[in-house]
Design an enzyme around this catalytic site. Sequence first.
Site, PDB file in Angstrom:
ATOM      1  N   ASN A  85       0.822  -1.341  -0.054  1.00 10.56           N
ATOM      2  CA  ASN A  85      -0.008   0.021   0.049  1.00 10.56           C
ATOM      3  C   ASN A  85       0.808   1.148   0.056  1.00 10.56           C
ATOM      4  OD1 ASN A  85      -2.710   1.374   0.478  1.00 10.56           O
ATOM      5  ND2 ASN A  85      -1.469   2.057   2.136  1.00 10.56           N
ATOM      6  N   ARG A 103       0.907  12.776   6.898  1.00  8.24           N
ATOM      7  CA  ARG A 103       1.853  13.587   7.364  1.00  8.24           C
ATOM      8  C   ARG A 103       2.736  13.002   8.405  1.00  8.24           C
ATOM      9  NH1 ARG A 103      -3.156  16.489  10.568  1.00  8.24           N
ATOM     10  NH2 ARG A 103      -2.294  15.964  12.561  1.00  8.24           N
ATOM     11  N   ASP A 140      -4.314  22.487   9.264  1.00  3.99           N
ATOM     12  CA  ASP A 140      -4.864  21.222   8.122  1.00  3.99           C
ATOM     13  C   ASP A 140      -5.466  22.395   6.917  1.00  3.99           C
ATOM     14  OD1 ASP A 140      -4.803  18.771   7.342  1.00  3.99           O
ATOM     15  OD2 ASP A 140      -5.087  18.175   9.439  1.00  3.99           O
TER      16      ASP A 140
END
Length: 482
Positions: free
Chosen positions: A169, A174, A282
Amino acid sequence: MAYKDLREFVARLESAGELKRIRMPFSPELEITEVADRAMKCGGPALLIEQPTGFDIPVLINAFGSKRRMAMALGVEDIDEAARRIEELVKMEVPEGFIGKLKMLPSLVKLSASFPKSVKSGICQEVILRGDEASLDRFPILKCWPGDGGRFITLPVVFTKDPETGTRNVGMYRMHVYDGQTTGMHWHAHKVGARHYTGYERMGRRMEVAVALGGDPAITYSATAPLPEDIDEMIFAGFLRQKPVEMVKCVSVDLEVPADSEIVIEGYVEPGERRMEGPFGDHTGYYSLADEYPVFHVTAITHRKDPIYPATIVGKPPMEDCWLAKATERIFLPLIKTQIPELVDMNLPVEGVFHNLAVVSIRKRYPGHARKVMHALWGMGQMSFTKIIIVVDEHVNVQDMHEVLWRLGNNIDPERDVCFVQGPVDVLNHASPVANFGSKMGIDATKKLPEEGMPREWPPDIEMHPAVKAKIDGLWKELGIG
C-alpha cells in the site's frame, strides 16, 4: 510523458514559465509557508527556495498549484486526457473469437507496461546514512503555522505491506518530526496504512515502513489517489505515466521504493507505541487537534548527492492540495460512472476542501432518482465522507457555482428536498458531535416530478430564440461591447 525524476519535472516547469527560483534565504520555520501561501492565493508559480536558512538543500513547493501544473505533473495537456484513458480502460470488453482477442492485444500490452519494475540500484541511494548519521535534522523540514506542534513532513509517499498477504500500500500521511530519529505517523482510522498497522499490532509484530520524497510527480499524486484497496498505487502511477515505475529495495527494511526518489526515509513502527501528534494547521483551514498516533523510528536515510526537498502546505483554501483534489475529481469520474451510470458530471468545489461539498448532475428518469444517487455516493469509498451532496439536472453546468447556487435557490422546497443521514465522516471534520461519525445532508435541486409532491406546473427556463442568438453572435465582435 513520464519524468525520469523530480528535477526533470522542475526543468519542464521552468521552461514553461511555471517556476520561480527564490535565491533570498527564508527560514523553514513559518517564513517559507508565508511566501508559499501568498503564491498559492494569487495563483502564482511553483517555487524553488534555493537557500532555506540553515540548509544547503533547496525546497520545492507549490509544484502542483494550478490546473496547468497539475496536468504537467501527469504528463498531459489536460487532466481530462488521463480521465479518457481510464474511461477507455473500464469500457474495454473481452471480445469473442480468436481474431477479436488478437485485436485487443495492443491495449493489454499497454496495460501490462504499467506494472512496476524492480531494479538493482537507484539514484535515491547515492548517499546511504545509518545510525546517528541518519538524522532528519539534515533536511529543511517545515514548521508551517504558528500553532503547529513542530515540524512536519508534508509530502511523504509512505510504503507499507499487509501483514498477512504482503500486498503493498502507498499512501500520503503527514509526519510530525519529534527529533532526528522519530516522527508521528498520522494514519487516519479509515486509511489502509492504519489497517496494516492494526494487523501488525494484533500479531505483536514490528511494522516496517519506507517513505519516499520526490521522483516523478505522477508517483506522488498516486499516493493521494482514492484507489480501491486491491489496486497497487505503483501500477496506477505506471498507468498514468505510461511507463513502469522502477523500484529498488531499501537498505534496512524489506520494502521497495521508487528508484529515482530524491530522499528515502526507512524505519519501523512498534506495536502499541503511541505519542501525541499535532496540532497541525490542516486543509480544513483550522488546526487539527493533537491526538495519539503511532511512532515511526528511522533506521536509515538514503538520498541523491544533491537532493531537492519537496514540500507542500495546507490551510485555508485555495491551496496547492486543492488542485490535487480537482485532478482526482476528473480522473475518477469515469470509475464512479461505472457504478452510477446516470451521473453526468461532478464538482468538488475548492472551498469544500475534499469532503465537505459535492455537486453532481444526473440524467433524472424517475421520482426519487436524486436521492438514489446521493445514497450511492455515500456508499462509495472516500465519497462516503462527503458532508453535503447537491444533485442537479443534467443540463446544469456543475463547474459553474453561480449557476448551481441559482438552481439551488430556485429549485428546492427545503422541507421536501433536503434529507439527512448518519454515517462515517472524515477524521478532520471538527463539527461532528463525536470523532469519525456524524450527519450528512443531501439536497435535491433537480426539477421536480408530480410524483415527488409537485402538483403545480414547473416553469420553463428563460431562453432567447435561437435565430436571434445566431444573429447577435455574428455581430458581437463588430459591436465591441465585450
